[in-house]
Motif scaffolding. Structure first.
Motif, short mmCIF file in Angstrom:
data_model
loop_
_atom_site.label_atom_id
_atom_site.label_comp_id
_atom_site.label_asym_id
_atom_site.label_seq_id
_atom_site.Cartn_x
_atom_site.Cartn_y
_atom_site.Cartn_z
N GLU A 1 -6.69 7.14 -6.23
CA GLU A 1 -7.17 6.14 -5.28
C GLU A 1 -8.04 5.07 -5.94
O GLU A 1 -8.95 4.52 -5.31
N HIS B 1 0.81 -1.22 0.00
CA HIS B 1 0.00 0.00 0.00
C HIS B 1 0.85 1.27 0.00
O HIS B 1 2.07 1.23 0.14
N MET C 1 -1.84 4.56 4.35
CA MET C 1 -2.83 3.54 4.05
C MET C 1 -2.50 2.24 4.79
O MET C 1 -1.68 2.20 5.68
N VAL D 1 -7.16 -1.17 2.07
CA VAL D 1 -7.54 -0.44 0.86
C VAL D 1 -7.55 -1.35 -0.36
O VAL D 1 -8.09 -0.99 -1.41
N TYR E 1 1.79 1.15 9.79
CA TYR E 1 0.58 1.40 8.99
C TYR E 1 -0.44 0.29 9.26
O TYR E 1 -0.07 -0.83 9.63
N GLY E 2 -1.72 0.62 9.04
CA GLY E 2 -2.75 -0.40 9.25
C GLY E 2 -2.68 -0.93 10.67
O GLY E 2 -2.70 -0.17 11.65
N ILE F 1 -9.12 1.74 -4.20
CA ILE F 1 -10.10 1.73 -3.12
C ILE F 1 -11.51 1.67 -3.66
O ILE F 1 -12.34 0.87 -3.21
N ARG G 1 -12.49 5.42 4.23
CA ARG G 1 -11.40 4.47 4.36
C ARG G 1 -10.06 5.18 4.44
O ARG G 1 -9.19 4.81 5.23
N GLY G 2 -9.89 6.21 3.61
CA GLY G 2 -8.64 6.94 3.64
C GLY G 2 -8.41 7.63 4.97
O GLY G 2 -7.32 7.57 5.53
N ASP H 1 0.47 -4.96 5.63
CA ASP H 1 0.55 -3.69 6.34
C ASP H 1 2.01 -3.43 6.60
O ASP H 1 2.68 -4.21 7.30
N GLU I 1 -7.41 5.11 7.71
CA GLU I 1 -6.04 4.61 7.59
C GLU I 1 -5.01 5.68 7.94
O GLU I 1 -3.98 5.39 8.55
N TYR I 2 -5.30 6.93 7.59
CA TYR I 2 -4.37 7.99 7.95
C TYR I 2 -4.31 8.18 9.47
O TYR I 2 -3.24 8.44 10.03
#
Length: 259
Positions: free
Chosen positions: A240, A42, A46, A50, A72-73, A243, A168-169, A68, A172-173
């Motif tokens: 994106e 990813h 993210m 995603v 992240y994740g 996604i 979703r974005g 991940d 994840e951020y």
């Protein structure tokens, strides 16, 4: 030192597990089976979630392994923010530990956005691990290599996006945590253009026609630098695209893997 919690037996839809190497940890989720292993990496901010739509579509033609990256994740934050090269070495260590290389199978390594930088370094630093390479919305456009310009382009891409992409974005951020600035610095410090000419795997570059983060001229440059590469542009998509609706990209990726 390597530690791993691998799935039991031959389960092809095992619960997510972890892989730790040199102080950094990946979270890994596998599904499906087949002669091709699609390994998904990813972008910044993210996580593997995603790729949900893409993974469902790819599993019809092979095994899907979504990662991940550290911090992240669901992957824990490492003690130090890793460089792109260190993340590539971590992914390579996982592939070797899992027995995935060109001698034992067909690995299609796919990186989206920042993940394309990680995938590029895996392909150049560990060429025997990658059978096919897919760079989706590759970064970073050398004409706009600054945090301000990159964030501005991302905001431009997200303007008017569907709620599912925004939700979703944002989730994840938030998961990426307070070290996102350092992660952005690590991404900006990497110079993928210095590695493209050393890629030996056949490569597919994918961009959405409306993607301001990875513009046409930059993606054309990427393709021209890689010895065996071609570009596909998807209408109706932006940065994106993985996604929102991965159908068009998945069809191109499967066809590429079968070629």
């Amino acid at each position: 030192m390597v530690t791993a919690e691998l799935p039991d037996g031959d389960s092809r839809d095992a619960a997510p597990y972890t892989f730790t190497h040199d102080g950094s940890t990946l979270v890994v989720e596998e599904q499906g089976e087949g002669p091709v292993a699609y390994v998904l990496v990813h972008g910044i901010g993210m996580g593997r979630s995603v790729f949900a739509d893409l993974a469902v579509r790819l599993r019809e033609s092979g095994q899907v392994i979504a990662l991940d990256l550290p911090g992240y994740g669901e992957a824990p934050e490492p003690p130090r923010t890793p460089t792109i090269e260190r993340m590539a070495d971590l992914v390579a260590a996982f592939l070797r530990h899992r027995g995935l290389d060109r001698a034992h199978g067909r690995v299609v390594l796919l990186g989206h956005s920042m993940g394309s930088q990680v995938a590029t370094e895996v392909a150049t630093r560990h060429p025997m691990l990658v059978w096919r390479l897919v760079l989706c919305a590759p970064t970073i456009n050398i004409a706009e290599r600054s945090a301000v310009r990159q964030l501005g382009r991302l905001a431009q891409d997200l303007w008017g996006e569907s709620p599912i992409v925004l939700v979703r974005g944002a989730r994840e951020y938030l998961r990426a945590g307070p070290n996102l600035r350092r992660k952005m610095r690590a991404m900006l410090a990497h110079r993928p253009e210095e590695s493209y000419s050393r890629i030996v795997a056949p490569t597919l570059v994918i961009r959405g026609e409306g993607d301001p983060v990875s513009p046409h001229d930059w993606c054309r440059f990427v393709v021209e630098e890689i010895p065996d590469a071609h570009l596909v542009e998807l209408s109706g998509h932006g940065h994106e695209t993985m996604i929102k609706d991965a159908a068009a990209a998945a069809a191109r990726i499967v066809a590429f893997a079968r070629a």
